[in-house]
Design an enzyme around this catalytic site. Structure first.
Site, PDB file in Angstrom:
ATOM      1  N   SER A   1       1.089  -1.324  -0.041  1.00  0.00           N
ATOM      2  CA  SER A   1      -0.090   0.113  -0.095  1.00  0.00           C
ATOM      3  C   SER A   1       0.949   1.171  -0.157  1.00  0.00           C
ATOM      4  O   SER A   1       2.032   1.291   0.485  1.00  0.00           O
ATOM      5  CB  SER A   1      -0.885  -0.210   1.437  1.00  0.00           C
TER       6      SER A   1
ATOM      7  N   TYR B   1      -2.380  -0.770   9.908  1.00  0.00           N
ATOM      8  CA  TYR B   1      -2.244  -1.158   8.421  1.00  0.00           C
ATOM      9  C   TYR B   1      -0.999  -0.577   7.621  1.00  0.00           C
ATOM     10  O   TYR B   1      -0.344  -1.410   7.131  1.00  0.00           O
ATOM     11  CB  TYR B   1      -3.559  -0.697   7.910  1.00  0.00           C
TER      12      TYR B   1
END
Length: 265
Positions: free
Chosen positions: A142, A155
């Protein structure tokens, strides 16, 4: 060589393949000639892919947090279908909240899937790849791994760990012909993205998309310079490139697919 033949004869394992980016990766690899073992804990999506592509996609129920199950799945897949040439780590979860509200279980579960899962799958497949002298591992991370995001600490940290793990693995096995790269998407139209919007009270998808593209000073987001939010296939195309011989001299690379959102900071 035609695009449809680019991965002809290759066998790939894709985790998190039941929907979203993982499902798009399966479709894209199959379109380029590969056979795919589509793995997910929720089997509904991968079963549908196997039914759509009989003989080309094999559905597999797999919990990437279980190292033993991963080892067994790789061994059984290779015994039945042949050696794995490609592995794509897509399985991931998101627990979105500020750090002061972040529970230990949420932190642990996020790392169990997003980081430990990458270790388990990569370690299981790279043994055979290194012995054979070829292979490609692609981890979908990401852009949050490189740029801080509010409400996404677990995350972002887990994805940053996955990126560095993949690079270290790539360095260790480069001399044995195995390439290891990462693809780092930004905002992408997936169920995970829609869940974030719902959690933020944004029920209208069109309005939520406009806000993502425009950016938000309060949450320190710059917006998306290309003026559109990604679709899963945009990420899948980057994965397919890195898995192919077109990227034969690329390893330890982190390819951002975010429309310029992070300004490549």
């Amino acid at each position: 060589m035609n695009a449809e033949e680019e991965l002809q004869g290759r066998l790939a394992l894709v985790t998190g393949a039941g929907r979203g980016i993982g499902g798009a990766v399966v479709e894209t690899l199959v379109a380029r000639g590969a056979r795919v073992v589509a793995a997910d804990l929720d089997t509904e999506g991968v079963t549908g892919l196997a039914e759509t592509h009989p003989g080309r996609v094999t559905a597999l129920r797999l919990d990437v947090t279980d190292a033993g199950a991963v080892d067994n799945a790789v061994e059984e897949a290779e015994a039945a279908l042949g050696p794995l040439d490609i592995a794509v780590n897509v399985a991931g979860i998101l627990r979105s909240c500020e750090v002061v509200e972040l529970g230990d279980d949420d932190w642990a579960q996020t790392f169990a899937v997003n980081t430990d899962g990458v270790l388990h799958v990569s370690r299981a497949v790279v043994r055979g790849m290194a012995e054979r002298g070829s292979g490609s591992i692609v981890t979908v991370a990401s852009n949050a791994a490189g740029v801080p995001r509010t409400g996404m600490s677990a995350y972002a940290a887990s994805k940053a760990a996955a990126v560095m793990f993949t690079k270290c693995l790539g360095l260790e096995v480069a001399a044995r012909g195995v390439r290891c790269n990462t693809v780092s998407p930004g905002s992408t139209l997936t169920d995970m993205q829609r869940g974030m919007w719902r959690d933020a009270g944004m029920a209208d998808e069109d309005e939520a998309t406009r806000r993502v593209v425009a950016g938000d000073l309060a949450s320190h987001r710059t917006g998306i310079p290309l003026g559109r939010i990604a679709e899963p296939v945009d990420v899948a195309e980057a994965v397919a490139f890195l898995a192919s011989d077109r990227a034969r001299h690329i390893t330890l690379h982190d390819l951002y697919v975010d429309g310029g959102a992070t300004l490549r900071a």
